[in-house]
Scaffold this motif. Structure first.
Motif, PDB file in Angstrom:
ATOM      1  N   GLN A 102       0.836  -1.208   0.000  1.00 50.02           N
ATOM      2  CA  GLN A 102       0.000   0.000   0.000  1.00 50.02           C
ATOM      3  C   GLN A 102       0.869   1.255   0.000  1.00 50.02           C
ATOM      4  OE1 GLN A 102      -3.175   0.107   2.878  1.00 50.02           O
ATOM      5  NE2 GLN A 102      -3.688  -2.003   2.419  1.00 50.02           N
ATOM      6  N   GLU A 103       1.968   1.169   0.717  1.00 50.12           N
ATOM      7  CA  GLU A 103       2.897   2.298   0.766  1.00 50.12           C
ATOM      8  C   GLU A 103       3.531   2.520  -0.617  1.00 50.12           C
ATOM      9  OE1 GLU A 103       3.479   4.680   2.635  1.00 50.12           O
ATOM     10  OE2 GLU A 103       5.396   5.405   1.870  1.00 50.12           O
ATOM     11  N   LEU A 104       3.885   1.409  -1.281  1.00 48.03           N
ATOM     12  CA  LEU A 104       4.464   1.514  -2.628  1.00 48.03           C
ATOM     13  C   LEU A 104       3.462   2.146  -3.600  1.00 48.03           C
ATOM     14  CD1 LEU A 104       6.171  -2.005  -2.857  1.00 48.03           C
ATOM     15  CD2 LEU A 104       7.354   0.203  -2.928  1.00 48.03           C
ATOM     16  N   LEU A 105       2.221   1.735  -3.489  1.00 49.62           N
ATOM     17  CA  LEU A 105       1.182   2.263  -4.371  1.00 49.62           C
ATOM     18  C   LEU A 105       0.970   3.757  -4.110  1.00 49.62           C
ATOM     19  CD1 LEU A 105      -0.915   1.720  -6.573  1.00 49.62           C
ATOM     20  CD2 LEU A 105      -2.552   1.121  -4.781  1.00 49.62           C
ATOM     21  N   ARG A 106       1.038   4.133  -2.826  1.00 49.61           N
ATOM     22  CA  ARG A 106       0.856   5.539  -2.462  1.00 49.61           C
ATOM     23  C   ARG A 106       1.967   6.380  -3.089  1.00 49.61           C
ATOM     24  NH1 ARG A 106       2.377   9.190   0.444  1.00 49.61           N
ATOM     25  NH2 ARG A 106       4.075   8.018   1.371  1.00 49.61           N
ATOM     26  N   ARG A 107       3.196   5.860  -3.015  1.00 44.01           N
ATOM     27  CA  ARG A 107       4.329   6.595  -3.595  1.00 44.01           C
ATOM     28  C   ARG A 107       4.233   6.657  -5.120  1.00 44.01           C
ATOM     29  NH1 ARG A 107       9.631   4.204  -0.996  1.00 44.01           N
ATOM     30  NH2 ARG A 107       8.687   3.768   1.005  1.00 44.01           N
ATOM     31  N   PHE A 108       3.768   5.554  -5.727  1.00 43.02           N
ATOM     32  CA  PHE A 108       3.600   5.507  -7.186  1.00 43.02           C
ATOM     33  C   PHE A 108       2.577   6.566  -7.615  1.00 43.02           C
ATOM     34  CE2 PHE A 108       1.103   4.021 -10.799  1.00 43.02           C
ATOM     35  CZ  PHE A 108       2.074   3.710 -11.742  1.00 43.02           C
ATOM     36  N   ALA A 127       1.631   9.206  -6.036  1.00 43.78           N
ATOM     37  CA  ALA A 127       2.131  10.562  -5.789  1.00 43.78           C
ATOM     38  C   ALA A 127       3.062  10.993  -6.916  1.00 43.78           C
ATOM     39  CB  ALA A 127       2.852  10.609  -4.442  1.00 43.78           C
ATOM     40  N   ARG A 128       3.909  10.075  -7.346  1.00 38.29           N
ATOM     41  CA  ARG A 128       4.847  10.406  -8.430  1.00 38.29           C
ATOM     42  C   ARG A 128       4.083  10.749  -9.713  1.00 38.29           C
ATOM     43  NH1 ARG A 128       9.942   7.234 -10.076  1.00 38.29           N
ATOM     44  NH2 ARG A 128      10.070   6.826  -7.865  1.00 38.29           N
ATOM     45  N   ILE A 129       3.047   9.956 -10.027  1.00 39.95           N
ATOM     46  CA  ILE A 129       2.240  10.218 -11.221  1.00 39.95           C
ATOM     47  C   ILE A 129       1.557  11.586 -11.103  1.00 39.95           C
ATOM     48  CG2 ILE A 129       0.188   9.460 -12.535  1.00 39.95           C
ATOM     49  CD1 ILE A 129       2.265   7.413 -13.021  1.00 39.95           C
ATOM     50  N   ASP A 130       1.010  11.856  -9.916  1.00 46.89           N
ATOM     51  CA  ASP A 130       0.304  13.130  -9.710  1.00 46.89           C
ATOM     52  C   ASP A 130       1.218  14.334  -9.878  1.00 46.89           C
ATOM     53  OD1 ASP A 130      -1.972  11.742  -9.267  1.00 46.89           O
ATOM     54  OD2 ASP A 130      -1.972  11.953  -7.079  1.00 46.89           O
ATOM     55  N   GLU A 131       2.494  14.149  -9.496  1.00 44.87           N
ATOM     56  CA  GLU A 131       3.456  15.261  -9.643  1.00 44.87           C
ATOM     57  C   GLU A 131       3.901  15.420 -11.090  1.00 44.87           C
ATOM     58  OE1 GLU A 131       6.661  13.841  -7.256  1.00 44.87           O
ATOM     59  OE2 GLU A 131       5.568  14.200  -5.384  1.00 44.87           O
ATOM     60  N   GLY A 132       3.477  14.495 -11.966  1.00 42.77           N
ATOM     61  CA  GLY A 132       3.917  14.545 -13.361  1.00 42.77           C
ATOM     62  C   GLY A 132       5.294  13.914 -13.522  1.00 42.77           C
ATOM     63  N   GLY A 133       5.709  13.105 -12.545  1.00 42.93           N
ATOM     64  CA  GLY A 133       7.023  12.461 -12.612  1.00 42.93           C
ATOM     65  C   GLY A 133       7.009  11.228 -13.501  1.00 42.93           C
ATOM     66  N   SER A 184       4.090   8.711 -18.788  1.00 45.46           N
ATOM     67  CA  SER A 184       4.688   8.543 -17.455  1.00 45.46           C
ATOM     68  C   SER A 184       5.733   7.424 -17.418  1.00 45.46           C
ATOM     69  CB  SER A 184       3.600   8.271 -16.416  1.00 45.46           C
ATOM     70  OG  SER A 184       2.925   7.065 -16.728  1.00 45.46           O
ATOM     71  N   TYR A 185       5.689   6.478 -18.351  1.00 45.91           N
ATOM     72  CA  TYR A 185       6.695   5.413 -18.350  1.00 45.91           C
ATOM     73  C   TYR A 185       7.910   5.878 -19.174  1.00 45.91           C
ATOM     74  CZ  TYR A 185       8.978   0.934 -18.307  1.00 45.91           C
ATOM     75  OH  TYR A 185       9.905  -0.055 -18.110  1.00 45.91           O
ATOM     76  N   MET A 233      -5.400   7.786 -19.068  1.00 46.95           N
ATOM     77  CA  MET A 233      -5.245   9.233 -18.839  1.00 46.95           C
ATOM     78  C   MET A 233      -4.840   9.469 -17.381  1.00 46.95           C
ATOM     79  SD  MET A 233      -6.276  11.157 -21.611  1.00 46.95           S
ATOM     80  CE  MET A 233      -7.311  12.553 -21.257  1.00 46.95           C
ATOM     81  N   ARG A 234      -5.484   8.749 -16.473  1.00 48.15           N
ATOM     82  CA  ARG A 234      -5.204   8.935 -15.050  1.00 48.15           C
ATOM     83  C   ARG A 234      -3.756   8.585 -14.720  1.00 48.15           C
ATOM     84  NH1 ARG A 234      -9.646   6.324 -13.941  1.00 48.15           N
ATOM     85  NH2 ARG A 234     -10.828   8.126 -14.554  1.00 48.15           N
ATOM     86  N   TRP A 235      -3.241   7.567 -15.409  1.00 47.64           N
ATOM     87  CA  TRP A 235      -1.861   7.137 -15.154  1.00 47.64           C
ATOM     88  C   TRP A 235      -0.835   7.934 -15.950  1.00 47.64           C
ATOM     89  CZ3 TRP A 235      -3.267   1.297 -15.438  1.00 47.64           C
ATOM     90  CH2 TRP A 235      -3.463   0.803 -14.145  1.00 47.64           C
ATOM     91  N   GLY A 236      -1.275   8.880 -16.725  1.00 48.49           N
ATOM     92  CA  GLY A 236      -0.317   9.675 -17.494  1.00 48.49           C
ATOM     93  C   GLY A 236       0.297   8.894 -18.650  1.00 48.49           C
ATOM     94  N   ILE A 237      -0.342   7.772 -19.042  1.00 46.18           N
ATOM     95  CA  ILE A 237       0.152   7.035 -20.213  1.00 46.18           C
ATOM     96  C   ILE A 237      -0.356   7.774 -21.454  1.00 46.18           C
ATOM     97  CG2 ILE A 237       0.039   4.857 -21.499  1.00 46.18           C
ATOM     98  CD1 ILE A 237      -0.259   3.411 -18.786  1.00 46.18           C
ATOM     99  N   LYS A 238      -1.619   8.149 -21.400  1.00 52.99           N
ATOM    100  CA  LYS A 238      -2.218   8.969 -22.456  1.00 52.99           C
ATOM    101  C   LYS A 238      -2.383  10.376 -21.902  1.00 52.99           C
ATOM    102  CE  LYS A 238      -5.913   8.070 -25.256  1.00 52.99           C
ATOM    103  NZ  LYS A 238      -5.684   7.749 -26.648  1.00 52.99           N
TER     104      LYS A 238
END
Ligand SMILES: [Fe+2]
Ligand SMILES: [Fe+2]
Length: 332
Positions: A17-23, A25-31, A156-157, A226-231
């Motif tokens: 769950q912690e890994l998913l939270r960090r993932f 967060a990174r996507i949300d920051e546009g990382g 994002s990838y 779109m949510r994952w920043g792939i598209k």
């Protein structure tokens, strides 16, 4: 980050769950996410599907134009077409390599293509009937590909995004060479050549609009991607952008786009256009287009004919690895 229902493989442990939270967060920051980073299984599978479909489209896309290499009208056009078709092979290689960073082998991906289980862009199941088709593919098909692919340079990838930067530079050359070839035929050609260009535009226009995929209302993977920043942009947004850009280019060429409903809508600030035949799209994507069997058979034949090259390369690599290994062993 908005969520659209649970991930099919929901994290069980607290650590996950912690890994998913960090993932997230990174996507949300546009990382960006690198190959070595933790990622949800659904994200990984979505990327494998998308990148491999893209890779297959590049190498199947070599076939309709490859058909005209021996019949190019001049040495200059032949050299350009050879370079272009070779670029598409290169795009396939960058993309298979990007897919491999997600833990799947190139052999597995190609096997799925050869068994008819993997999809590729339905546009390549249409035939190239005249030399003008080569120009129209460059102008419209590579043009639509660029529209689709430029936003993927910010995917994002990171390994996919990096491959796309290089691919987009080359696609832009492809689009320009197509447009220039058509312009030459339209300005300096005979009436028969101008008719040939118009006929090719009539056949490729609607399949080009289908390249952006189903309408947003029917797109199964769109929202999650779109949510994952792939598209970064939706199918309908990209299609509209393409229509708006192409209308002016058609005017410069002096060709008519085969759509009586195509008209500028001042209120929307975009061109309106007619209804796309989605039944045709589904039929061609489902394997029943004019050239599906021919395209797949050509890929399978190329794979089988190339077996001796792969075997020889492996034997050569093994022979070269051996002296190095025995040298290391005797030094111990
Ligand atoms: Fe390409
Ligand atoms: Fe291209």
């Amino acid at each position: 980050m908005q969520t659209a229902g649970p991930d099919p493989i929901s994290p069980v442990s607290e650590a996950e769950q912690e890994l998913l939270r960090r993932f997230d967060a990174r996507i949300d920051e546009g990382g960006f996410i690198e190959a070595k980073d933790w990622m949800p299984e659904h994200y990984r599978k979505t990327l494998v599907r998308q990148i491999s479909q893209h890779a297959h489209s590049e190498i199947v896309g070599m076939l309709p134009e490859g058909n005209w290499i021996t019949r190019a009208p001049t040495l200059k056009r032949k050299a350009i077409l050879l370079a272009k078709v070779q670029d598409e092979g290169g795009h396939g290689l960058y993309l298979y390599a990007a897919a491999e960073t997600l833990g799947i082998s190139r052999d597995e991906l190609l096997d799925a293509l050869h068994r008819g289980q993997a999809k590729y862009s339905s546009i390549f199941n249409y035939p190239t009937l005249s030399w003008a088709d080569v120009g129209v593919i460059g102008w419209l098909v590579d043009g639509a590909a660029i529209m689709n692919q430029v936003p993927l340079c910010r995917c994002s990838y990171a390994p996919y995004a990096r491959a796309m930067v290089r691919i987009c530079r080359e696609e832009s050359f492809h689009q320009r060479q197509g447009f220039e070839s058509l312009l030459t035929m339209m300005r300096d050609g005979t009436q028969a050549q101008r008719d040939m260009v118009q006929h090719a535009v009539d056949r490729w226009w609607w399949p080009s609009l289908m390249m952006f995929g189903p309408p947003d209302s029917d797109s199964t993977h769109g929202a999650q991607s779109m949510r994952w920043g792939i598209k970064r942009m939706s199918n309908d947004e990209l299609r509209q952008k393409f229509v708006d850009a192409t209308v002016e280019q058609a005017r410069v060429l002096g060709v008519t786009l085969p759509d009586a409903e195509l008209a500028w809508n001042a209120e929307r600030g975009h061109h309106d256009f007619g209804a796309i035949d989605w039944d045709e799209f589904r039929r061609v994507l489902g394997g029943d287009g004019p050239c599906n069997h021919e395209r797949l058979a050509a890929r399978v034949r190329a794979w089988e004919d190339g077996a001796w090259v792969r075997e020889a390369a492996q034997a050569h690599a093994a022979r070269h690895a051996e002296p190095a290994r025995s040298a290391t062993e005797s030094a111990r």
